[in-house]
Enzyme design. Structure first.
Site, PDB file in Angstrom:
ATOM      1  N   TYR A 138      10.905   4.749   3.481  1.00 34.02           N
ATOM      2  CA  TYR A 138       9.658   5.461   3.211  1.00 34.02           C
ATOM      3  C   TYR A 138       8.653   4.472   2.640  1.00 34.02           C
ATOM      4  O   TYR A 138       8.985   3.732   1.716  1.00 34.02           O
ATOM      5  CB  TYR A 138       9.900   6.603   2.219  1.00 34.02           C
ATOM      6  CG  TYR A 138       8.645   7.379   1.865  1.00 34.02           C
ATOM      7  CD1 TYR A 138       8.082   8.269   2.766  1.00 34.02           C
ATOM      8  CD2 TYR A 138       8.034   7.218   0.621  1.00 34.02           C
ATOM      9  CE1 TYR A 138       6.929   8.981   2.448  1.00 34.02           C
ATOM     10  CE2 TYR A 138       6.891   7.930   0.292  1.00 34.02           C
ATOM     11  CZ  TYR A 138       6.334   8.804   1.202  1.00 34.02           C
ATOM     12  OH  TYR A 138       5.197   9.517   0.879  1.00 34.02           O
ATOM     13  N   ASP A 231       8.639  -4.003   0.929  1.00 34.11           N
ATOM     14  CA  ASP A 231       8.034  -2.904   0.183  1.00 34.11           C
ATOM     15  C   ASP A 231       8.822  -2.740  -1.111  1.00 34.11           C
ATOM     16  O   ASP A 231       9.882  -2.121  -1.133  1.00 34.11           O
ATOM     17  CB  ASP A 231       8.044  -1.626   1.022  1.00 34.11           C
ATOM     18  CG  ASP A 231       7.391  -0.465   0.284  1.00 34.11           C
ATOM     19  OD1 ASP A 231       7.005  -0.652  -0.896  1.00 34.11           O
ATOM     20  OD2 ASP A 231       7.272   0.621   0.879  1.00 34.11           O
ATOM     21  N   LYS A 259       4.111   1.852  -8.648  1.00 30.89           N
ATOM     22  CA  LYS A 259       4.941   2.437  -9.708  1.00 30.89           C
ATOM     23  C   LYS A 259       4.942   1.634 -11.023  1.00 30.89           C
ATOM     24  O   LYS A 259       4.032   1.758 -11.816  1.00 30.89           O
ATOM     25  CB  LYS A 259       6.358   2.659  -9.181  1.00 30.89           C
ATOM     26  CG  LYS A 259       6.350   3.650  -7.966  1.00 30.89           C
ATOM     27  CD  LYS A 259       7.678   4.260  -7.662  1.00 30.89           C
ATOM     28  CE  LYS A 259       7.724   4.972  -6.332  1.00 30.89           C
ATOM     29  NZ  LYS A 259       7.888   6.400  -6.375  1.00 30.89           N
TER      30      LYS A 259
HETATM   31  N1  PMP Z   1       6.950   2.659  -0.745  1.00 34.50           N
HETATM   32  C1  PMP Z   1       8.077   3.060  -1.344  1.00 34.50           C
HETATM   33  C2  PMP Z   1       9.310   2.222  -1.186  1.00 34.50           C
HETATM   34  C3  PMP Z   1       8.107   4.230  -2.087  1.00 34.50           C
HETATM   35  O1  PMP Z   1       9.254   4.632  -2.660  1.00 34.50           O
HETATM   36  C4  PMP Z   1       6.922   4.993  -2.217  1.00 34.50           C
HETATM   37  C5  PMP Z   1       6.861   6.275  -3.017  1.00 34.50           C
HETATM   38  N2  PMP Z   1       8.016   6.781  -3.511  1.00 34.50           N
HETATM   39  C6  PMP Z   1       5.764   4.527  -1.586  1.00 34.50           C
HETATM   40  C7  PMP Z   1       5.801   3.357  -0.873  1.00 34.50           C
HETATM   41  C8  PMP Z   1       4.477   5.282  -1.688  1.00 34.50           C
HETATM   42  O2  PMP Z   1       3.942   5.145  -2.961  1.00 34.50           O
HETATM   43  P1  PMP Z   1       2.890   6.220  -3.529  1.00 34.50           P
HETATM   44  O3  PMP Z   1       3.635   7.500  -3.710  1.00 34.50           O
HETATM   45  O4  PMP Z   1       2.408   5.602  -4.814  1.00 34.50           O
HETATM   46  O5  PMP Z   1       1.798   6.321  -2.519  1.00 34.50           O
END
Ligand code: PMP
Length: 417
Positions: A138, A231, A259
């Site tokens: 994700y 990511d 985060k």
């Molecule tokens: N990349 C990863 C690996 C994530 O876990 C998440 C959200 N859990 C995101 C991107 C997206 O981040 P955001 O919710 O701050 O848009």
């Protein structure tokens, strides 16, 4: 009361919530009134031990005094300037110091924006248009990553959401996680701009990379001229100051963060090699901009958080908590199962002995997981309501918290499995 708020919320929000996983707490989500350390306090005056931690950012625990102090000080001095500020220089310096791939940084406001920008950069830099991602990874809620091709290796992606044009999804290819042969086939056959990967999968439960996977991705992307994007929105500053790339010793071309680097305030960042980052506007022609980019509050909270992390104690405490609880959970479950843990985050899967990709994870006994979640919640422990999220620990998960939760895990798991 949570029930009153929930009744009102259903008329106000689609599905009653503002982010879908929150509605997975049944029969309706509890509403949080306040939070401190490892605990949430609900509108029903229940005190819960929190293993969700805002889905990852709160590695210091809730309402850490050092973050409060720093943000209060910043608030007094204003919170949005529309000009650069000292805080962005300080936070970016910390990131470039600790994250091996980070030579330059662009701050944005969410992980979603970070991956959107990183993918655009990979396309702008290479002049190619296709992307390779992994099934079950994700990367946020924009069109280019809500693609999940399921089992058929290297097929053009099938959108996971309505509203994504096939013109978009047809530029995204998908391989199973931990499957280097698939990656090689795709890179050989297609001109791929960027390969984006969660270095530890944290969005299908927790699935670690196999030993050769990340080094193999590094080698193949270099060979075929594709930009390798880690990511690290979850793993950045969680698996230590240098994130997964330090933990596993593999340096990508670009990294997305989010985060933890905002200390629990909204944030995202793209960082990486100078020559790629310099393609961003205004020095280059790959566009990115944002009213709230590098806003002083998120910067300040991030600086205070990383200063605490640099003392290392938080890593020791959060790792110990995750290790002890993962072992306790492993002992307590009687049926076939696997507990996948990487350092200070983990997830357990019921009814199977190995989970190495998204298809394995989909076969776990998810109904039983939900029952476990519900029982734990009744006993005062909050774990994610979905099998496909992770349990996180923080510097506030000390021995008392661990002992109290271990007792609850044991009771619930012995009872239900
Ligand atoms: N990349 C990863 C690996 C994530 O876990 C998440 C959200 N859990 C995101 C991107 C997206 O981040 P955001 O919710 O701050 O848009």
């Amino acid at each position: 009361m949570s029930s009153d708020l929930w009744n009102k919320a259903q008329a106000l929000f689609a599905g009653g919530v503002n982010s879908p996983v929150r509605a997975a707490v049944k029969p309706f989500p509890f509403y949080t009134r306040s939070a401190k350390g490892a605990y949430l306090v609900t509108e029903d005056s229940r005190r819960l031990i929190d293993f969700v931690l805002g889905y990852g950012p709160l590695i210091l625990g809730h309402a850490h005094p050092k973050v409060i102090e720093a943000v209060k000080d910043q608030l007094e001095r204003g919170w949005l300037y529309g000009t650069p500020s000292r805080a962005e220089v300080e936070l970016a310096s910390m990131i470039t110091k600790h994250v091996p791939s980070a030579q330059k940084v662009r701050f944005v406001n969410s992980g979603t924006e970070a991956t959107m920008t990183a993918l655009r950069l990979s396309r702008g830099f290479t002049g190619r248009s296709k992307i390779l991602k992994f099934d079950g990874n994700y990367h946020g809620a924009h069109d280019y990553v809500l693609i999940d091709a399921g089992s058929a290796a290297s097929e053009f992606g099938v959108p996971f959401s309505q509203g994504i044009p096939t013109e978009v999804s047809s530029t995204v290819l998908v391989c199973p996680y931990n499957d280097l042969a698939c990656v090689e086939t795709v890179l050989k056959r297609e001109e791929i701009a960027g390969v984006i990967v969660e270095p530890v999968m944290g969005n299908m439960g927790v699935i670690p990379p196999e030993k050769d996977f990340l080094p193999g991705l590094r080698k193949l992307t270099s060979e075929y001229g594709s930009v390798l994007i880690f990511d690290e929105v979850i793993t950045g500053f969680r698996l230590g100051l240098g994130g997964a790339q330090s933990y596993f010793g593999v340096t990508p071309d670009l990294t997305t963060l989010g985060k933890i680097i905002g200390g629990g305030f909204p944030i995202g960042a793209v960082c990486g090699k100078k020559e790629i980052m310099d393609q961003l506007t205004p020095s280059g022609r790959v566009f990115n901009a944002g009213t709230f980019n590098a806003n002083p509050i998120s910067m300040t909270a991030g600086i205070a958080t990383i200063q605490e992390l640099e003392k290392k104690e938080v890593y020791m405490v959060s790792e110990r908590a995750a290790r002890v609880l993962a072992e306790e959970i492993d002992r307590a479950i009687k049926m076939d199962h696997i507990v996948n843990r990487v350092y200070n985050f983990f997830q357990f899967f019921l009814g199977m002995k190995e989970v190495r990709n998204a298809n394995d994870a989909r076969k776990a006994k998810r109904d039983l997981y939900v029952k476990v979640h519900e029982s734990l919640l009744r006993e005062g422990v909050f774990i994610p309501p979905s099998q496909f999220e992770a349990l996180f620990t923080s510097g506030a998960h000390d021995d008392d918290v661990v002992n109290e939760s271990a007792r609850v895990f044991k009771k619930v798991l012995e009872d239900l499995t």
